[in-house]
Structures are given as C-alpha cells and as structure tokens.
Design a protein around this motif. Structure first.
Motif, mmCIF file in Angstrom:
data_model
loop_
_atom_site.group_PDB
_atom_site.id
_atom_site.type_symbol
_atom_site.label_atom_id
_atom_site.label_comp_id
_atom_site.label_asym_id
_atom_site.label_seq_id
_atom_site.Cartn_x
_atom_site.Cartn_y
_atom_site.Cartn_z
ATOM 1 N N ASP A 63 0.858 -1.187 0.000
ATOM 2 C CA ASP A 63 0.000 0.000 0.000
ATOM 3 C C ASP A 63 0.890 1.232 0.000
ATOM 4 O OD1 ASP A 63 0.564 0.240 2.958
ATOM 5 O OD2 ASP A 63 -0.676 -1.565 2.950
ATOM 6 N N GLY A 64 0.812 1.967 -1.085
ATOM 7 C CA GLY A 64 1.688 3.129 -1.239
ATOM 8 C C GLY A 64 3.131 2.669 -1.260
ATOM 9 N N GLY A 65 4.000 3.274 -0.442
ATOM 10 C CA GLY A 65 5.400 2.878 -0.379
ATOM 11 C C GLY A 65 5.613 1.762 0.628
ATOM 12 N N GLY A 66 4.625 1.478 1.454
ATOM 13 C CA GLY A 66 4.794 0.474 2.505
ATOM 14 C C GLY A 66 4.106 -0.839 2.158
ATOM 15 N N TRP A 67 4.050 -1.734 3.137
ATOM 16 C CA TRP A 67 3.385 -3.009 2.903
ATOM 17 C C TRP A 67 2.886 -3.577 4.224
ATOM 18 C CZ3 TRP A 67 8.627 -2.228 2.819
ATOM 19 C CH2 TRP A 67 9.408 -2.981 3.721
ATOM 20 N N THR A 68 1.979 -4.512 4.135
ATOM 21 C CA THR A 68 1.448 -5.187 5.321
ATOM 22 C C THR A 68 1.687 -6.682 5.193
ATOM 23 O OG1 THR A 68 -0.248 -3.503 5.545
ATOM 24 C CG2 THR A 68 -0.627 -5.573 6.707
ATOM 25 N N TRP A 69 2.285 -7.227 6.234
ATOM 26 C CA TRP A 69 2.532 -8.681 6.292
ATOM 27 C C TRP A 69 1.507 -9.276 7.244
ATOM 28 C CZ3 TRP A 69 3.791 -12.164 10.181
ATOM 29 C CH2 TRP A 69 4.342 -13.398 9.781
ATOM 30 N N GLU A 70 0.823 -10.313 6.795
ATOM 31 C CA GLU A 70 -0.235 -10.873 7.638
ATOM 32 C C GLU A 70 -0.113 -12.390 7.706
ATOM 33 O OE1 GLU A 70 -4.219 -9.013 7.165
ATOM 34 O OE2 GLU A 70 -4.916 -11.093 7.173
ATOM 35 N N LEU A 71 -0.200 -12.908 8.932
ATOM 36 C CA LEU A 71 -0.137 -14.359 9.156
ATOM 37 C C LEU A 71 -1.435 -14.820 9.801
ATOM 38 C CD1 LEU A 71 1.373 -17.140 9.567
ATOM 39 C CD2 LEU A 71 2.062 -16.238 11.801
ATOM 40 N N ASN A 72 -2.033 -15.860 9.233
ATOM 41 C CA ASN A 72 -3.250 -16.429 9.813
ATOM 42 C C ASN A 72 -2.910 -17.810 10.378
ATOM 43 O OD1 ASN A 72 -5.700 -17.514 10.419
ATOM 44 N ND2 ASN A 72 -6.677 -16.975 8.467
ATOM 45 N N ASP A 73 -2.830 -17.885 11.701
ATOM 46 C CA ASP A 73 -2.449 -19.150 12.336
ATOM 47 C C ASP A 73 -3.456 -20.268 12.088
ATOM 48 O OD1 ASP A 73 0.037 -18.706 13.396
ATOM 49 O OD2 ASP A 73 -0.723 -17.801 15.242
ATOM 50 N N ALA A 74 -4.690 -19.890 11.773
ATOM 51 C CA ALA A 74 -5.696 -20.922 11.512
ATOM 52 C C ALA A 74 -5.427 -21.651 10.201
ATOM 53 C CB ALA A 74 -7.095 -20.294 11.480
ATOM 54 N N ARG A 75 -4.689 -21.020 9.307
ATOM 55 C CA ARG A 75 -4.378 -21.650 8.021
ATOM 56 C C ARG A 75 -2.994 -22.292 7.997
ATOM 57 N NH1 ARG A 75 -8.111 -20.224 3.882
ATOM 58 N NH2 ARG A 75 -6.833 -21.577 2.600
ATOM 59 N N CYS A 76 -2.137 -21.872 8.915
ATOM 60 C CA CYS A 76 -0.737 -22.318 8.886
ATOM 61 C C CYS A 76 -0.625 -23.822 9.139
ATOM 62 C CB CYS A 76 0.069 -21.557 9.941
ATOM 63 S SG CYS A 76 1.814 -21.999 9.954
ATOM 64 N N VAL A 77 0.188 -24.510 8.330
ATOM 65 C CA VAL A 77 0.435 -25.937 8.551
ATOM 66 C C VAL A 77 1.854 -26.194 9.077
ATOM 67 C CG1 VAL A 77 -1.289 -26.708 6.871
ATOM 68 C CG2 VAL A 77 1.078 -26.373 6.126
ATOM 69 N N PHE A 78 2.565 -25.144 9.427
ATOM 70 C CA PHE A 78 3.865 -25.247 10.087
ATOM 71 C C PHE A 78 4.887 -26.027 9.251
ATOM 72 C CE2 PHE A 78 0.392 -24.998 13.116
ATOM 73 C CZ PHE A 78 0.691 -23.790 13.709
ATOM 74 N N CYS A 79 4.832 -25.833 7.938
ATOM 75 C CA CYS A 79 5.776 -26.542 7.065
ATOM 76 C C CYS A 79 7.117 -25.837 7.035
ATOM 77 C CB CYS A 79 5.211 -26.668 5.652
ATOM 78 S SG CYS A 79 4.958 -25.096 4.811
ATOM 79 N N GLY A 80 7.133 -24.520 7.261
ATOM 80 C CA GLY A 80 8.404 -23.799 7.285
ATOM 81 C C GLY A 80 8.908 -23.368 5.920
#
Lengths: 122, 522
Positions: A63-80
């Motif tokens: 967004d603009g010059g910046g960015w947003t990082w988002e993690l959803n633990d409900a979807r994560c399968v911890f594969c790394g």
C-alpha cells in the motif's frame, strides 16, 4: 508365564513416566516448527513467503510505499517453507506451540511497514 | 517408480542391480479383462493399483491404467482409452477381484460405468451426493458447492433367516477414532457377515492437487495420512524425481530410510499396544504407548515434528542428520530395544492374552492374495511381499544386509502381532546399520524445471506399500494425482477376516490390522 506379580514388578521398575505438563513448563525442543515469527527489522516486503506458502496463511499486500505482512495461524500448517523462501531470513519457526485463542481474530498477526521505519505489529 | 528412463549410475553403488523392467502396454477396451487375467496368471502378478484419468482435453478420451506387480519384479501396466461418448468399460473384477474398489471408485469419480462389475454400488460417494456429478472430471469445479439431495439409501447386503440379527456400528465410535460404518450379520455372538461402509473422510486431496506446484503438493502428500506421513512424502517425492529424471544423493536416500524406519518403529510399537487395548490388557497398552512416545519425542527433536512432517524435500531431505542427532537416535533406540524385550515378554507371557489372539481373525492366504492385501496384513497370512525388497527405494538396496522380510503362515491376530514384533527388531537393526554406514555428501539436489510426464513412487509404510501416481502437465503443475495408501487394499481384507468370529473379537481383529480411514479416502 508372567503372573500378576511380574506385571506389578515391571510397573514399579518403570516408575512414573508422565510429565507434569501443563502444570510444569515443558518447552518444545529447539528445532520444533511452531508459530511463525517475523523479524520486523529484516522484512523487505518482497512477498516470497506468501508465494511459498502452500495454504495461503501468509499474505503480503502493498500500500503506497509500505506493505502489510499478515499471518493467519488458523491456516498455517507449520511446514516452514516461508522461512526457507525468505531471502532476508526475516522469518523463523519458533518453538511456540500453545496457540489456542478465545477470539478468532487473535489468530491473525498483522504487521504494517511504512517506508523509513520498522514494522508495527497489530 | 521409474518412468521407463534409465537412471543415472550412482558412483557410490556400482553393485546395485539394474531396475527391473517397467512395461507399458496399450490394450483395446474390450480386450482389457482377458489381458488383465493373462498378466495375473502368466506373470504370477498382483494388481498393485489402477488410475483413471480425464484426458478429454488432450487425447479426447478417458484413460484407465491398471498396474500389476509381477513376482519377478518390475511393473506391467495395461492402459485402455474410454470414449466419452460411451462412458463405460468392461470390469476386470470378475477375473481379478483385487480390482473391485478401484473400478467402483472410477465409476464414482469419473462417471465411467464398470460393466459386469459384481458390486456396482457407490463406494466413495455417499447417499446425499447427486447423480451425474463426478468430482475428478476436469469440468467439475470444486469451488461451486454441490447440492445435497435425497436419494435412495445405500443397500447393504443382508442375510435372511431365523435368528439373524443385524448390528450397525458407527460411523461415530465411542473411542476417539476415525469414522466408519460396520454392519454385522450375526446369530447370537457369532458373526456370519461383515460389511464396511467407509469413505466418510473425503478431503478431495487429489482434486485439490490439480493445478498446484509439485512443491506445494508435497505438503499435501505429507498430510494424506496422520500416521504414515514420511512414507507418503517419500512415495510422492520419488514420483516427481522420476519425472525429473533425477537421482537423489546417497546421503539423502539414507536419511529418508532412517526416518521411514523410525516411522515403522513408532507405529508398530503403538500398534502392539493397541492390540493389548483390543482385549482390555491395559498394562500392555500403556507399555506400547510409552515406547511409541519415546520415538515420537525423538522425531520431534530430530525434525521438529512428532509425525515426521518436514523430512522430505523434492530432490532430497530438508535437514541433515548431524553428529549429535545420530548419537540421540542411537541412545533412544538402545533404550527402546531394552524395554521392548520386556514388552514382548509381558505380552507373550500372558497366557490368557495369547489364547485370545490365537486363531482369531484368520485371513487366509488365498483371500489375502485375491484382494491384493499388502504390508503386515499380507505377510502375516503367508504372502511374501515387502516393497523395501521387491521395489527397492530410498537406501534399501544399499544396506549392508538384505531387508529382513518377516512372513508367517497363520494369518491370525497373533501372527500379525508377531510379524510386527519381529519387524521392530528388524527396524532397529536397519536404523543402527544406517547410522554406522551413513554415506557423506549433499542432502539434496536441485530438480530444476520439472518436465511434463507421469511416474509413480512406492515406499513401504508401517501398513504396507504406499503408492503415489503423479502426472505433471506441460505448465509444470500437477495434472492428476492418485494416492493408493496401504489401507486401500487392506480394508476389504478386514471384512474377510471377521466372519466366523465373535462380536467382541471385532475390535481386536480391527486393531490387529490397524488401518487408516482417512488415507484410504483422501
């Protein structure tokens, strides 16, 4: 043939193997693949993590010059795979494994990056 | 496992025998049953698996490929095309009974009628799924919800006569296990017939894989089964590596083999305990659970996951086995080996327990062969088969000793227990041999761009042979994925082993096979 006394003797010899968890702390071993952690000083918003993620648990939006990082633990399968993909080694899998929450919104970690400053978690 | 191409010679193992032939034979559809019967009888072959494909967009037809494993090694595949205008094929099941489920599954998932099949009922799809909707056809869009409909209920086979009682059990069970419906026909306590209705856990993994990258589908492959995760990942990775024409480094193969054996150990130890649980022998059940826990904690320390997720990468393994890891494995296995001796003495020393296991749940050798049973279920019924020896993969053909294959003739619960117990000892020996002779070198090789093609990978899980068949399309994504887990050919064997036993023996018999519901269904 073993008698009930043999069985009893074996049990005594074995002793107690149950651990005190959760009353006593028992951290997962160091190589455990638990919750994804982000080092906000390293993230450059490249988005390789999001592309590597097989379950779309991570999104990176510009967004603009910046960015947003988002993690959803409900979807994560911890594969790394995200941590392996990051060119800046900004991601790692911690040994944090107690991920239950009372509010589903708490499953989401959102970090906003604005140019010239470190990311802020919300 | 090999897609017909010659593998690169491995400099470290010049003594490895050449891979046995892999023959692919196109046949006319009407010749299919006779050809299949000829392969089975003349090559002394068993049907290993069958894959259906919707290739209407390419060749303009559906494809059926029946793959057989001849006694002499290698594979023979019969491939036939089905015209979309006449979506039917002659069933080979009357001649080759092991084909029964594969053909019913193709009927459900592709809408191809298995003509002459002795049991044409639905297998995978349940009563509320509409007619004419076939999920593995390419024009089926999984993003659109499928309406639930009222249809005629599934017709169970029924026995009639005075004194017959029908006992329905499940799909929801008292224990925390997976769902499955068992319909017993009994007179008093004596079971005359058991019919299983499974496939309650369909996750659509094969459809989900279509269009995904090979690396992402590895994550799916690893999660097909909760208990045989490493074996599924290895089978899938081997298929992709065969398509890419790449042989993985020796060290990577040896590390995969070590984890395959740790997987066998934690499963067999837990399953031995579960057999005790099946008769209410709580001390034995706890003992098995404790030893299983020892291995699972080792797994967690080594790879960061108790169920061995994350061992495999395409082209090798994700984490090297460091010197301190090797010491950890050795010490843990020493402890388990010591206690295991005690465990088996405890079980076999209990007269009432052993009596209960002997002659219970006999699976005759002929039935095991006819149904194409694999793994412990086959070996305990006198069928000498183990893909570690018969279809060498990973590092099994480079071990300092031949893979010990344990075969017993009795076919009862006790035989399945003793096969597992001897296999625990064999796995401990293989793991120690691997630690002692672990080759040096890289742990992975880059596969590069994966070309279009198909191949399958095989590995021996604690439950038997797991087969992953993969076709990669021209765009480098997965076009068709078929997972044939060891539980698939073995579930019908459970139903065959139960009649003639008492109702209270069913949990014990079921636990002695210890099959998965979810990896069967996918």
């Amino acid at each position: 043939m073993s008698s009930i006394f043999d069985i009893f003797r074996r049990s005594l010899k074995t002793g107690l193997v149950t651990t005190g968890y959760p009353d006593t702390e028992e951290p997962a071993p160091s190589g455990f693949r638990g919750q994804v952690q982000i080092d906000t000083s390293r993230c450059i918003g490249h988005g390789d993590c999001a592309r590597a993620c097989p379950s779309r648990a991570i999104t990176v939006s510009r967004d603009g010059g910046g960015w947003t990082w988002e993690l959803n633990d409900a979807r994560c399968v911890f594969c790394g795979l995200c941590a392996e993909a990051c060119p800046e080694s900004a991601l790692s899998l911690s040994n944090e494994c107690e991920l239950a929450v009372r509010d589903a919104a708490d499953l989401i970690t959102r970090v906003s990056f604005v140019p010239g400053s470190e990311g802020k978690a919300s | 496992m090999i897609d017909g191409e010659q593998m690169n010679a491995d400099t470290q193992a010049t003594t490895r025998p050449a891979a046995p032939a892999n023959r692919h034979v196109p046949v006319d559809l009407d010749q299919l049953p006779a050809a299949a019967a000829a392969v089975v009888s003349e090559l002394d072959a068993r049907l290993a698996f069958m894959v259906g494909e919707d290739d209407r967009a390419g060749s303009g037809s559906y494809r059926l490929a029946y793959t057989f494993a001849p006694q002499s090694g290698g594979w023979v595949t019969l491939e036939a095309c089905v015209d979309p205008e006449q979506p039917a094929f002659p069933s080979i099941t009357p001649l080759v009974p092991a084909a029964h489920w594969y053909e019913r599954e193709v009927q459900d998932m592709f809408g191809l009628i298995a003509e002459g099949h002795p049991d044409p009922r639905r297998l995978v799809l349940h009563d509320n799924w509409p007619d004419g909707v076939h999920p593995l056809r390419k024009d089926f869009d999984p993003s659109i919800p499928v309406p639930r409909v009222e249809r005629e209920p599934y017709q169970f086979h029924r026995l009639h006569g005075e004194g017959f009682v029908e006992i329905p059990v499940g799909p929801i069970h008292a224990g925390v296990i997976e769902p499955g419906h068992f319909r017993f026909a009994a007179v008093g306590e004596a079971i005359f017939h058991l019919e299983t209705r499974l496939f309650y856990t369909h996750r659509g993994i094969e459809k989900l894989a279509e269009g995904k990258t090979p690396a992402h589908v590895l994550q799916l492959a690893e999660r097909v089964c909760g208990a045989c995760s490493c074996s599924h990942a290895v089978s899938y990775a081997q298929a992709i590596e065969a398509i890419a024409g790449v042989e993985i480094p020796a060290r990577a193969a040896a590390i995969r083999t070590l984890y395959l054996e740790l997987e066998r150990l934690y499963n067999h130890l837990g399953d031995l305990g579960n057999i005790c649980a099946g008769v209410g022998f709580a001390v034995g059940a706890s003992f098995g659970a404790r030893l299983k826990e020892d291995i699972q904690r080792l797994n967690e320390r080594l790879i960061g996951n108790r169920f061995l997720h994350g061992v495999v990468r395409l082209g090798g393994v994700r984490r090297d086995l460091h010197a301190e890891d090797a010491i950890d494995v050795e010490q843990t296995l020493d402890g388990v080996a010591r206690d295991f001796k005690d465990f088996i003495e405890l079980i076999m020393g209990s007269e009432t327990l052993v009596e209960r296991l002997t002659t219970t749940g006999v699976l005759p050798a002929a039935t095991a062969r006819a149904l194409g049973a694999v793994g412990v279920a086959a070996r305990a019924s006198g069928v000498d088969l183990d893909s570690r020896r018969d279809h060498p993969h990973a590092y099994y053909d480079r071990l300092p000793m031949p893979v010990p294959v344990v075969v017993r003739d009795e076919g009862d619960v006790k035989a399945r227990l003793l096969v597992r117990s001897d296999e625990v000892l064999a796995s401990l020996a293989i793991a120690r041999a691997l630690l002692a002779t672990m080759p040096a070198g890289p742990t992975a090789v880059d596969l590069g761009a994966i070309p279009a093609g198909f191949a399958w990978g095989v590995s021996e899980s604690p439950r038997g042979e797991n087969i992953h068949w993969v076709r990669v399309g021209a765009d480098g994504t997965i076009e068709r994925y078929r997972v044939r887990s060891a539980s698939y050919p073995n579930w019908p064997a459970v139903a065959a082993a139960v009649p003639g036993n008492m109702v209270p023996d069913f949990p014990l018999i079921n636990k002695s096979f210890e099959l998965c519901y979810a990896c069967l269904d996918r």
